[in-house]
Write a protein that holds these residues in place. Structure first.
Motif, PDB file in Angstrom:
ATOM      1  N   LYS A   1       0.837  -1.205   0.000  1.00  0.00           N
ATOM      2  CA  LYS A   1       0.000   0.000   0.000  1.00  0.00           C
ATOM      3  C   LYS A   1       0.872   1.256   0.000  1.00  0.00           C
ATOM      4  CE  LYS A   1      -3.613   2.324   2.618  1.00  0.00           C
ATOM      5  NZ  LYS A   1      -4.470   2.310   3.798  1.00  0.00           N
ATOM      6  N   GLU A   2       1.903   1.266   0.849  1.00  0.00           N
ATOM      7  CA  GLU A   2       2.812   2.418   0.899  1.00  0.00           C
ATOM      8  C   GLU A   2       3.559   2.584  -0.420  1.00  0.00           C
ATOM      9  OE1 GLU A   2       4.248   2.742   5.508  1.00  0.00           O
ATOM     10  OE2 GLU A   2       4.802   0.902   4.413  1.00  0.00           O
ATOM     11  N   LEU A   3       4.005   1.485  -1.003  1.00  0.00           N
ATOM     12  CA  LEU A   3       4.730   1.554  -2.279  1.00  0.00           C
ATOM     13  C   LEU A   3       3.856   2.120  -3.383  1.00  0.00           C
ATOM     14  CD1 LEU A   3       6.629  -1.840  -2.142  1.00  0.00           C
ATOM     15  CD2 LEU A   3       7.657   0.446  -1.982  1.00  0.00           C
ATOM     16  N   ASN A   4       2.591   1.705  -3.420  1.00  0.00           N
ATOM     17  CA  ASN A   4       1.673   2.238  -4.432  1.00  0.00           C
ATOM     18  C   ASN A   4       1.469   3.735  -4.249  1.00  0.00           C
ATOM     19  OD1 ASN A   4       1.294  -0.213  -5.738  1.00  0.00           O
ATOM     20  ND2 ASN A   4      -0.436  -0.779  -4.450  1.00  0.00           N
ATOM     21  N   SER A   5       1.356   4.171  -3.013  1.00  0.00           N
ATOM     22  CA  SER A   5       1.202   5.598  -2.727  1.00  0.00           C
ATOM     23  C   SER A   5       2.453   6.379  -3.134  1.00  0.00           C
ATOM     24  CB  SER A   5       0.916   5.788  -1.234  1.00  0.00           C
ATOM     25  OG  SER A   5       0.864   7.145  -0.910  1.00  0.00           O
ATOM     26  N   ILE A   6       3.617   5.837  -2.809  1.00  0.00           N
ATOM     27  CA  ILE A   6       4.884   6.489  -3.175  1.00  0.00           C
ATOM     28  C   ILE A   6       5.004   6.586  -4.682  1.00  0.00           C
ATOM     29  CG2 ILE A   6       7.399   6.235  -3.164  1.00  0.00           C
ATOM     30  CD1 ILE A   6       7.024   4.846  -0.372  1.00  0.00           C
ATOM     31  N   GLU A   7       4.697   5.500  -5.377  1.00  0.00           N
ATOM     32  CA  GLU A   7       4.795   5.496  -6.839  1.00  0.00           C
ATOM     33  C   GLU A   7       3.876   6.544  -7.454  1.00  0.00           C
ATOM     34  OE1 GLU A   7       3.947   2.300 -10.333  1.00  0.00           O
ATOM     35  OE2 GLU A   7       5.080   1.582  -8.597  1.00  0.00           O
ATOM     36  N   SER A   8       2.654   6.672  -6.926  1.00  0.00           N
ATOM     37  CA  SER A   8       1.724   7.689  -7.424  1.00  0.00           C
ATOM     38  C   SER A   8       2.250   9.096  -7.191  1.00  0.00           C
ATOM     39  CB  SER A   8       0.358   7.542  -6.746  1.00  0.00           C
ATOM     40  OG  SER A   8      -0.244   6.346  -7.125  1.00  0.00           O
ATOM     41  N   MET A   9       2.819   9.330  -6.011  1.00  0.00           N
ATOM     42  CA  MET A   9       3.360  10.648  -5.702  1.00  0.00           C
ATOM     43  C   MET A   9       4.559  10.960  -6.605  1.00  0.00           C
ATOM     44  SD  MET A   9       2.783  13.313  -3.915  1.00  0.00           S
ATOM     45  CE  MET A   9       1.646  12.703  -2.706  1.00  0.00           C
ATOM     46  N   LEU A  10       5.415   9.979  -6.807  1.00  0.00           N
ATOM     47  CA  LEU A  10       6.567  10.204  -7.695  1.00  0.00           C
ATOM     48  C   LEU A  10       6.114  10.471  -9.126  1.00  0.00           C
ATOM     49  CD1 LEU A  10       9.132   7.537  -6.449  1.00  0.00           C
ATOM     50  CD2 LEU A  10       9.263  10.027  -6.160  1.00  0.00           C
ATOM     51  N   ALA A  11       5.087   9.776  -9.575  1.00  0.00           N
ATOM     52  CA  ALA A  11       4.568  10.009 -10.929  1.00  0.00           C
ATOM     53  C   ALA A  11       4.059  11.443 -11.063  1.00  0.00           C
ATOM     54  CB  ALA A  11       3.473   9.005 -11.260  1.00  0.00           C
ATOM     55  N   ALA A  12       3.382  11.925 -10.031  1.00  0.00           N
ATOM     56  CA  ALA A  12       2.852  13.289 -10.059  1.00  0.00           C
ATOM     57  C   ALA A  12       3.972  14.330 -10.021  1.00  0.00           C
ATOM     58  CB  ALA A  12       1.902  13.509  -8.889  1.00  0.00           C
ATOM     59  N   GLU A  13       5.083  13.994  -9.399  1.00  0.00           N
ATOM     60  CA  GLU A  13       6.204  14.924  -9.248  1.00  0.00           C
ATOM     61  C   GLU A  13       7.390  14.570 -10.156  1.00  0.00           C
ATOM     62  OE1 GLU A  13       6.227  17.658  -7.479  1.00  0.00           O
ATOM     63  OE2 GLU A  13       4.235  17.328  -6.623  1.00  0.00           O
ATOM     64  N   LEU A  14       7.147  13.749 -11.171  1.00  0.00           N
ATOM     65  CA  LEU A  14       8.232  13.278 -12.037  1.00  0.00           C
ATOM     66  C   LEU A  14       9.038  14.416 -12.674  1.00  0.00           C
ATOM     67  CD1 LEU A  14       9.577  10.680 -13.077  1.00  0.00           C
ATOM     68  CD2 LEU A  14       8.086  10.862 -15.068  1.00  0.00           C
TER      69      LEU A  14
END
Length: 82
Positions: free
Chosen positions: A55-68
């Motif tokens: 769950k944390e990894l999915n959240s991190i990945e989404s945040m990184l995608a938004a801030e890529l």
């Protein structure tokens, strides 16, 4: 180790003496994960995980995608072209 992003009590860092490909180390809550950025288009991809839940990894990945764009620009400042 410059912190390039902060979110949800975590920080994403890029080590100045690190290697390619462009990636960030996400740290916090006693855990660490490494995500390849795949600049400039993405998406970020998990390379290593030390303790984060799925769950944390999915959240991190989404945040990184938004801030890529920000993460890729910071990599370029520190290391040159990704």
């Amino acid at each position: 180790m410059p912190t390039v992003l902060r979110f949800n009590g975590l920080r994403a860092v890029i080590y100045p003496n690190d290697h390619r490909p462009a990636h960030v180390h996400v740290m916090g809550h006693g855990c660490e994960a490494v995500f390849n950025l795949h600049c400039p288009e993405g998406p970020p991809e998990l390379r290593e995980n030390f303790g984060f839940s799925l769950k944390e990894l999915n959240s991190i990945e989404s945040m990184l995608a938004a801030e890529l764009p920000t993460a890729c620009a910071e990599w370029e400042v520190i290391h040159g072209q990704p």
